[in-house]
Design a protein around this motif. Structure first.
Motif, PDB file in Angstrom:
ATOM      1  N   ARG A   1      -6.224  -4.892   1.238  1.00 47.34           N
ATOM      2  CA  ARG A   1      -6.142  -6.063   0.111  1.00 47.34           C
ATOM      3  C   ARG A   1      -7.664  -5.652  -0.079  1.00 47.34           C
ATOM      4  O   ARG A   1      -8.768  -5.249  -0.314  1.00 47.34           O
ATOM      5  CB  ARG A   1      -6.083  -6.992   0.079  1.00 47.34           C
ATOM      6  N   LYS A   2      -7.124  -5.188  -2.125  1.00 49.29           N
ATOM      7  CA  LYS A   2      -8.225  -5.323  -3.153  1.00 49.29           C
ATOM      8  C   LYS A   2      -8.387  -6.492  -4.235  1.00 49.29           C
ATOM      9  O   LYS A   2      -6.818  -6.691  -4.812  1.00 49.29           O
ATOM     10  CB  LYS A   2      -8.009  -4.024  -3.985  1.00 49.29           C
ATOM     11  N   TYR A   3      -8.549  -7.716  -4.694  1.00 47.98           N
ATOM     12  CA  TYR A   3      -9.187  -8.673  -4.651  1.00 47.98           C
ATOM     13  C   TYR A   3     -10.221  -7.723  -5.982  1.00 47.98           C
ATOM     14  O   TYR A   3     -11.366  -7.540  -5.896  1.00 47.98           O
ATOM     15  CB  TYR A   3      -9.778  -9.930  -4.600  1.00 47.98           C
ATOM     16  N   PRO A   4      -9.795  -7.540  -7.760  1.00 50.41           N
ATOM     17  CA  PRO A   4     -10.156  -7.723  -8.402  1.00 50.41           C
ATOM     18  C   PRO A   4     -11.466  -8.386  -8.688  1.00 50.41           C
ATOM     19  O   PRO A   4     -11.521  -9.956  -8.908  1.00 50.41           O
ATOM     20  CB  PRO A   4      -9.632  -7.284  -9.927  1.00 50.41           C
ATOM     21  N   LYS A   5     -12.632  -8.137  -9.964  1.00 49.01           N
ATOM     22  CA  LYS A   5     -13.644  -9.143  -9.935  1.00 49.01           C
ATOM     23  C   LYS A   5     -12.921  -9.740 -11.750  1.00 49.01           C
ATOM     24  O   LYS A   5     -12.547  -8.476 -12.445  1.00 49.01           O
ATOM     25  CB  LYS A   5     -14.851  -8.182 -10.359  1.00 49.01           C
ATOM     26  N   LEU A   6     -12.732 -10.719 -11.697  1.00 45.69           N
ATOM     27  CA  LEU A   6     -12.279 -11.591 -13.036  1.00 45.69           C
ATOM     28  C   LEU A   6     -13.555 -11.810 -13.768  1.00 45.69           C
ATOM     29  O   LEU A   6     -14.896 -12.332 -13.580  1.00 45.69           O
ATOM     30  CB  LEU A   6     -12.161 -12.609 -12.641  1.00 45.69           C
ATOM     31  N   LYS A   7     -13.588 -10.897 -15.200  1.00 47.13           N
ATOM     32  CA  LYS A   7     -14.560 -11.830 -15.994  1.00 47.13           C
ATOM     33  C   LYS A   7     -14.126 -12.951 -16.396  1.00 47.13           C
ATOM     34  O   LYS A   7     -13.719 -13.834 -16.391  1.00 47.13           O
ATOM     35  CB  LYS A   7     -13.784 -10.874 -16.960  1.00 47.13           C
ATOM     36  N   GLU A   8     -15.831 -13.166 -16.760  1.00 44.73           N
ATOM     37  CA  GLU A   8     -16.321 -15.265 -17.347  1.00 44.73           C
ATOM     38  C   GLU A   8     -15.262 -15.030 -18.326  1.00 44.73           C
ATOM     39  O   GLU A   8     -15.186 -13.794 -19.147  1.00 44.73           O
ATOM     40  CB  GLU A   8     -18.216 -15.259 -17.292  1.00 44.73           C
ATOM     41  N   LEU A   9     -14.929 -15.324 -19.281  1.00 41.91           N
ATOM     42  CA  LEU A   9     -13.947 -15.993 -20.507  1.00 41.91           C
ATOM     43  C   LEU A   9     -15.669 -15.599 -21.585  1.00 41.91           C
ATOM     44  O   LEU A   9     -14.837 -15.250 -22.484  1.00 41.91           O
ATOM     45  CB  LEU A   9     -13.695 -17.399 -20.375  1.00 41.91           C
TER      46      LEU A   9
ATOM     47  N   MET B   1       1.221  -1.011  -0.265  1.00 39.28           N
ATOM     48  CA  MET B   1       0.221   0.216  -0.160  1.00 39.28           C
ATOM     49  C   MET B   1       0.892   1.429  -0.358  1.00 39.28           C
ATOM     50  O   MET B   1       1.857   1.105   0.579  1.00 39.28           O
ATOM     51  CB  MET B   1      -0.867  -0.310   1.608  1.00 39.28           C
ATOM     52  N   LEU B   2       0.665   1.967  -0.789  1.00 47.40           N
ATOM     53  CA  LEU B   2       1.295   3.683  -0.628  1.00 47.40           C
ATOM     54  C   LEU B   2       0.654   4.362  -0.034  1.00 47.40           C
ATOM     55  O   LEU B   2      -0.335   4.785  -0.009  1.00 47.40           O
ATOM     56  CB  LEU B   2       1.925   3.656  -2.653  1.00 47.40           C
ATOM     57  N   MET B   3       2.163   5.143   0.718  1.00 48.07           N
ATOM     58  CA  MET B   3       1.097   6.312   1.832  1.00 48.07           C
ATOM     59  C   MET B   3       1.493   7.688   1.156  1.00 48.07           C
ATOM     60  O   MET B   3       2.950   7.066   0.198  1.00 48.07           O
ATOM     61  CB  MET B   3       1.113   6.368   3.032  1.00 48.07           C
ATOM     62  N   PHE B   4       0.971   8.518   1.034  1.00 46.37           N
ATOM     63  CA  PHE B   4       1.432  10.063   0.336  1.00 46.37           C
ATOM     64  C   PHE B   4       1.401  11.073   2.140  1.00 46.37           C
ATOM     65  O   PHE B   4       1.118  10.825   2.641  1.00 46.37           O
ATOM     66  CB  PHE B   4       0.767   9.953  -0.989  1.00 46.37           C
ATOM     67  N   CYS B   5       2.460  11.823   0.993  1.00 44.61           N
ATOM     68  CA  CYS B   5       2.716  12.540   1.782  1.00 44.61           C
ATOM     69  C   CYS B   5       1.391  13.980   2.218  1.00 44.61           C
ATOM     70  O   CYS B   5       1.129  14.724   1.622  1.00 44.61           O
ATOM     71  CB  CYS B   5       4.056  13.900   1.504  1.00 44.61           C
ATOM     72  N   PRO B   6       1.068  14.440   3.022  1.00 47.62           N
ATOM     73  CA  PRO B   6       0.018  15.280   3.078  1.00 47.62           C
ATOM     74  C   PRO B   6      -0.248  17.094   3.113  1.00 47.62           C
ATOM     75  O   PRO B   6      -0.256  17.850   2.338  1.00 47.62           O
ATOM     76  CB  PRO B   6      -0.392  14.982   4.667  1.00 47.62           C
ATOM     77  N   THR B   7       1.844  16.472   2.921  1.00 43.76           N
ATOM     78  CA  THR B   7       2.509  18.094   2.642  1.00 43.76           C
ATOM     79  C   THR B   7       2.297  18.201   0.986  1.00 43.76           C
ATOM     80  O   THR B   7       2.189  19.797   0.553  1.00 43.76           O
ATOM     81  CB  THR B   7       3.252  18.417   3.704  1.00 43.76           C
ATOM     82  N   CYS B   8       3.247  17.120   0.635  1.00 45.01           N
ATOM     83  CA  CYS B   8       3.931  18.046  -0.506  1.00 45.01           C
ATOM     84  C   CYS B   8       3.794  16.750  -1.397  1.00 45.01           C
ATOM     85  O   CYS B   8       3.651  16.772  -2.890  1.00 45.01           O
ATOM     86  CB  CYS B   8       5.641  17.821  -1.162  1.00 45.01           C
ATOM     87  N   ALA B   9       2.748  15.619  -1.136  1.00 42.21           N
ATOM     88  CA  ALA B   9       1.875  14.634  -1.984  1.00 42.21           C
ATOM     89  C   ALA B   9       3.122  13.517  -2.683  1.00 42.21           C
ATOM     90  O   ALA B   9       2.775  13.371  -3.630  1.00 42.21           O
ATOM     91  CB  ALA B   9       0.760  15.227  -2.871  1.00 42.21           C
ATOM     92  N   ASN B  10       4.149  13.749  -2.269  1.00 39.51           N
ATOM     93  CA  ASN B  10       4.778  12.657  -2.709  1.00 39.51           C
ATOM     94  C   ASN B  10       4.929  11.141  -1.900  1.00 39.51           C
ATOM     95  O   ASN B  10       4.060  11.205  -1.110  1.00 39.51           O
ATOM     96  CB  ASN B  10       6.598  12.871  -2.579  1.00 39.51           C
ATOM     97  N   VAL B  11       5.709  10.243  -2.640  1.00 37.76           N
ATOM     98  CA  VAL B  11       4.861   8.699  -2.581  1.00 37.76           C
ATOM     99  C   VAL B  11       6.247   8.601  -0.754  1.00 37.76           C
ATOM    100  O   VAL B  11       7.503   9.059  -0.574  1.00 37.76           O
ATOM    101  CB  VAL B  11       5.601   7.846  -2.894  1.00 37.76           C
ATOM    102  N   LEU B  12       5.651   8.001   0.221  1.00 41.34           N
ATOM    103  CA  LEU B  12       6.104   8.282   1.301  1.00 41.34           C
ATOM    104  C   LEU B  12       7.690   6.768   1.619  1.00 41.34           C
ATOM    105  O   LEU B  12       6.848   5.823   1.344  1.00 41.34           O
ATOM    106  CB  LEU B  12       5.177   8.094   2.867  1.00 41.34           C
TER     107      LEU B  12
END
Length: 108
Positions: free
Chosen positions: A41-49, A1-12
């Motif tokens: 965790r996020k699980y993407p919904k897979l499409k049916e064939l 999971m990426l966290m971002f700086c609340p001041t300058c919005a760069n990746v922490l």
């Protein structure tokens, strides 16, 4: 999971502090101690064939050939060819068993 700086919005980045781990910004002076385990965790919904191949309507007007079904052993199967890779690769052949009770699908 990426966290971002609340001041300058760069990746922490995670670094070791005096007694614990902490999030720190490489651009500004923002530092935040890690107080608890953070996970998401996020699980993407897979499409049916079928959805990818055009749904049930895609099998309506296809030809059949002599191909043995690996599930029921029936001697005929419907088939369609679709270009799933780059143009210099061969087409992928999708089969569907002609036996109405089976209807097994596979690819070659």
């Amino acid at each position: 999971m990426l966290m971002f700086c609340p001041t300058c919005a760069n990746v922490l980045v995670v670094e070791e502090g005096e007694n614990c781990l902490r999030f720190a910004c490489n651009t500004c002076a923002f530092v935040q101690n890690v107080k608890r385990k953070i996970s998401n965790r996020k699980y993407p919904k897979l499409k049916e064939l079928d959805d990818v191949l055009g749904g049930a309507a895609a099998w309506e007007n296809v030809d059949s050939t002599e191909e043995t079904c690996p599930k029921c052993g029936h001697q005929r199967a419907y088939f369609m060819q679709i270009q799933t890779r780059s143009a210099d690769e061969p087409m992928t052949i999708f089969y569907k068993c002609c036996n109405a009770e089976c209807g097994h699908r596979w690819k070659d």
